[in-house]
Design a protein around this motif. Structure first.
Motif, PDB file in Angstrom:
ATOM      1  N   ILE A  63       1.266  -1.068   0.115  1.00 13.00           N
ATOM      2  CA  ILE A  63       0.057  -0.053  -0.053  1.00 13.00           C
ATOM      3  C   ILE A  63       0.859   1.318  -0.669  1.00 13.00           C
ATOM      4  O   ILE A  63       1.620   1.235   0.959  1.00 13.00           O
ATOM      5  N   ASP A  64       1.225   2.041  -0.589  1.00  9.03           N
ATOM      6  CA  ASP A  64       1.130   3.770  -0.867  1.00  9.03           C
ATOM      7  C   ASP A  64       0.748   4.326  -0.093  1.00  9.03           C
ATOM      8  O   ASP A  64       0.241   4.472   0.814  1.00  9.03           O
ATOM      9  N   GLU A 145      16.267  -7.528 -21.617  1.00 12.29           N
ATOM     10  CA  GLU A 145      16.394  -6.163 -20.411  1.00 12.29           C
ATOM     11  C   GLU A 145      15.423  -6.686 -19.552  1.00 12.29           C
ATOM     12  O   GLU A 145      14.580  -7.208 -19.603  1.00 12.29           O
ATOM     13  N   PHE A 146      15.756  -6.196 -18.443  1.00  8.92           N
ATOM     14  CA  PHE A 146      15.732  -6.987 -16.699  1.00  8.92           C
ATOM     15  C   PHE A 146      14.900  -5.742 -16.420  1.00  8.92           C
ATOM     16  O   PHE A 146      15.769  -5.038 -15.675  1.00  8.92           O
ATOM     17  N   ARG A 147      14.009  -5.307 -15.788  1.00  9.72           N
ATOM     18  CA  ARG A 147      12.925  -4.149 -15.144  1.00  9.72           C
ATOM     19  C   ARG A 147      11.769  -5.010 -13.834  1.00  9.72           C
ATOM     20  O   ARG A 147      11.337  -5.134 -13.704  1.00  9.72           O
ATOM     21  N   LEU A 148      12.743  -4.256 -12.675  1.00  6.69           N
ATOM     22  CA  LEU A 148      11.850  -4.618 -11.539  1.00  6.69           C
ATOM     23  C   LEU A 148      11.279  -3.329 -10.879  1.00  6.69           C
ATOM     24  O   LEU A 148      12.177  -1.448 -11.371  1.00  6.69           O
ATOM     25  N   GLU A 149      10.104  -2.880 -11.033  1.00  9.84           N
ATOM     26  CA  GLU A 149       9.470  -1.013 -10.304  1.00  9.84           C
ATOM     27  C   GLU A 149       8.218  -1.697  -9.379  1.00  9.84           C
ATOM     28  O   GLU A 149       7.896  -2.313  -9.140  1.00  9.84           O
ATOM     29  N   THR A 150       8.745  -0.613  -9.000  1.00  8.28           N
ATOM     30  CA  THR A 150       6.954  -0.100  -8.036  1.00  8.28           C
ATOM     31  C   THR A 150       6.704   1.236  -7.656  1.00  8.28           C
ATOM     32  O   THR A 150       7.493   1.974  -8.195  1.00  8.28           O
ATOM     33  N   SER A 151       6.224   1.893  -7.040  1.00  5.11           N
ATOM     34  CA  SER A 151       6.002   3.357  -6.428  1.00  5.11           C
ATOM     35  C   SER A 151       7.272   3.477  -6.010  1.00  5.11           C
ATOM     36  O   SER A 151       7.639   3.326  -5.550  1.00  5.11           O
ATOM     37  N   LYS A 152       7.498   5.546  -6.422  1.00  5.07           N
ATOM     38  CA  LYS A 152       8.556   6.194  -5.250  1.00  5.07           C
ATOM     39  C   LYS A 152       8.764   5.704  -3.516  1.00  5.07           C
ATOM     40  O   LYS A 152       9.913   5.750  -3.373  1.00  5.07           O
ATOM     41  N   ASP A 153       7.340   5.721  -3.189  1.00  4.31           N
ATOM     42  CA  ASP A 153       6.782   5.634  -1.900  1.00  4.31           C
ATOM     43  C   ASP A 153       7.191   4.199  -1.308  1.00  4.31           C
ATOM     44  O   ASP A 153       7.135   4.136  -0.238  1.00  4.31           O
ATOM     45  N   TYR A 155       9.903   2.252  -3.142  1.00  6.91           N
ATOM     46  CA  TYR A 155      10.555   1.988  -3.155  1.00  6.91           C
ATOM     47  C   TYR A 155      11.552   1.412  -2.154  1.00  6.91           C
ATOM     48  O   TYR A 155      11.964   0.455  -2.124  1.00  6.91           O
ATOM     49  N   PRO A 156      11.598   2.080  -1.079  1.00  3.08           N
ATOM     50  CA  PRO A 156      12.848   1.527  -0.395  1.00  3.08           C
ATOM     51  C   PRO A 156      12.632   0.294   0.795  1.00  3.08           C
ATOM     52  O   PRO A 156      13.412  -0.388   1.081  1.00  3.08           O
ATOM     53  N   GLN A 157      11.102   0.176   0.576  1.00  3.34           N
ATOM     54  CA  GLN A 157      11.014  -1.748   0.992  1.00  3.34           C
ATOM     55  C   GLN A 157      11.334  -2.517   0.115  1.00  3.34           C
ATOM     56  O   GLN A 157      11.545  -3.480   0.685  1.00  3.34           O
ATOM     57  N   PHE A 158      11.809  -2.468  -0.996  1.00  5.79           N
ATOM     58  CA  PHE A 158      11.894  -3.124  -2.067  1.00  5.79           C
ATOM     59  C   PHE A 158      12.955  -3.329  -2.855  1.00  5.79           C
ATOM     60  O   PHE A 158      14.021  -3.522  -3.566  1.00  5.79           O
ATOM     61  N   GLU A 159      14.219  -2.080  -2.490  1.00  3.24           N
ATOM     62  CA  GLU A 159      14.869  -2.141  -2.441  1.00  3.24           C
ATOM     63  C   GLU A 159      15.762  -3.053  -2.808  1.00  3.24           C
ATOM     64  O   GLU A 159      16.756  -3.414  -3.554  1.00  3.24           O
ATOM     65  N   LYS A 160      16.266  -3.547  -1.298  1.00  4.46           N
ATOM     66  CA  LYS A 160      17.170  -4.669  -1.142  1.00  4.46           C
ATOM     67  C   LYS A 160      16.353  -6.213  -2.097  1.00  4.46           C
ATOM     68  O   LYS A 160      17.547  -6.951  -2.606  1.00  4.46           O
ATOM     69  N   GLU A 161      15.094  -5.916  -2.040  1.00  8.16           N
ATOM     70  CA  GLU A 161      14.622  -7.383  -2.595  1.00  8.16           C
ATOM     71  C   GLU A 161      15.442  -7.102  -4.621  1.00  8.16           C
ATOM     72  O   GLU A 161      15.323  -8.226  -5.175  1.00  8.16           O
ATOM     73  N   PHE A 162      15.350  -5.832  -4.968  1.00  9.01           N
ATOM     74  CA  PHE A 162      14.919  -5.644  -6.352  1.00  9.01           C
ATOM     75  C   PHE A 162      16.663  -6.287  -6.668  1.00  9.01           C
ATOM     76  O   PHE A 162      17.498  -6.464  -7.529  1.00  9.01           O
ATOM     77  N   THR A 163      17.636  -5.600  -5.454  1.00  9.05           N
ATOM     78  CA  THR A 163      19.192  -6.369  -6.009  1.00  9.05           C
ATOM     79  C   THR A 163      19.464  -7.391  -5.994  1.00  9.05           C
ATOM     80  O   THR A 163      20.004  -7.711  -6.366  1.00  9.05           O
ATOM     81  N   ASP A 164      19.007  -8.125  -4.518  1.00 12.61           N
ATOM     82  CA  ASP A 164      19.313  -9.170  -4.445  1.00 12.61           C
ATOM     83  C   ASP A 164      19.111  -9.947  -5.957  1.00 12.61           C
ATOM     84  O   ASP A 164      19.374 -10.920  -6.350  1.00 12.61           O
ATOM     85  N   ILE A 165      17.936  -9.645  -6.295  1.00 17.20           N
ATOM     86  CA  ILE A 165      17.038 -10.327  -7.962  1.00 17.20           C
ATOM     87  C   ILE A 165      17.779 -10.166  -8.579  1.00 17.20           C
ATOM     88  O   ILE A 165      18.593 -11.024  -9.456  1.00 17.20           O
ATOM     89  N   MET A 166      18.477  -8.681  -9.344  1.00 20.17           N
ATOM     90  CA  MET A 166      19.455  -8.251 -10.223  1.00 20.17           C
ATOM     91  C   MET A 166      20.576  -9.169  -9.915  1.00 20.17           C
ATOM     92  O   MET A 166      21.289  -9.793 -11.072  1.00 20.17           O
ATOM     93  N   GLN A 167      21.052  -8.925  -8.789  1.00 22.18           N
ATOM     94  CA  GLN A 167      22.658  -9.982  -8.418  1.00 22.18           C
ATOM     95  C   GLN A 167      22.444 -11.092  -8.787  1.00 22.18           C
ATOM     96  O   GLN A 167      23.084 -12.080  -9.360  1.00 22.18           O
ATOM     97  N   SER A 168      21.074 -11.378  -8.837  1.00 23.91           N
ATOM     98  CA  SER A 168      21.189 -13.413  -8.815  1.00 23.91           C
ATOM     99  C   SER A 168      21.261 -14.017  -9.978  1.00 23.91           C
ATOM    100  O   SER A 168      21.276 -14.891 -11.158  1.00 23.91           O
TER     101      SER A 168
END
Length: 172
Positions: A63-64, A145-153, A155-168
């Motif tokens: 929820i934003d 192209e790999f693109r992981l996206e969410t709303s700006k507000d 994003y902080p709760q998904f930043e690590k999740e997105f980074t972990d996926i990108m690094q995989s």
């Protein structure tokens, strides 16, 4: 003894299921959702050489700040028989979906000649700001192209999740 062994086997299997690598169909590119909570949505055929695979986060409701439900998602865009570089594809995609680049990197990416971004844009339809992590790279004559996206507000709760996926992401 046998029941203990079976229980141990199932516990170990469950741990590894959350970390199982997913292969992008008809390629040698793999990735995973290290923390789980994602599901496959659909495959979109753009043209005879282009396909997009969509996944969404379903681990919990997101929820934003305005109380709207947000659907964090992963889009994998695959273009076969592409003559240009990963940078060429990044530019072509940018022309269709402009964004503000917040950071860029060319180090440690799978494939060859790639680029990774953290970016943001404002959606004119819903008047919300969005942030994403995106990566382009090329393997032989196929660009990804790999693109992981969410709303700006959110994003902080998904930043690590997105980074972990990108690094995989790997390209064998």
């Amino acid at each position: 003894m046998r029941k203990s062994f079976l229980l141990l086997f199932f516990v170990i299997a469950m741990v590894f299921c959350g970390r199982a690598q997913i292969t992008v169909p008809n390629t040698n590119v793999r990735f995973s959702f290290p923390n789980g909570g994602w599901k496959y949505l659909q495959t979109l055929t753009v043209d005879k050489n282009t396909v997009a695979y969509l996944y969404s986060y379903c681990g919990k409701f997101v929820i934003d700040e305005k109380g709207d439900t947000i659907l964090p998602h992963l889009r994998i865009y695959v273009k076969r028989n592409f003559e240009g570089s990963a940078f060429d594809m990044a530019y072509l995609r940018y022309l269709n979906q402009p964004f503000q680049s917040l950071t860029e990197s060319v180090e440690g990416l799978p494939g060859s000649g790639g680029i990774a971004y953290v970016g943001a844009y404002n959606n004119l339809d819903d008047h919300k700001d969005y942030m994403f992590q995106m990566m382009y790279f090329k393997v032989k004559n196929t660009v990804f192209e790999f693109r992981l996206e969410t709303s700006k507000d959110t994003y902080p709760q998904f930043e690590k999740e997105f980074t972990d996926i990108m690094q995989s992401i790997t390209a064998n």
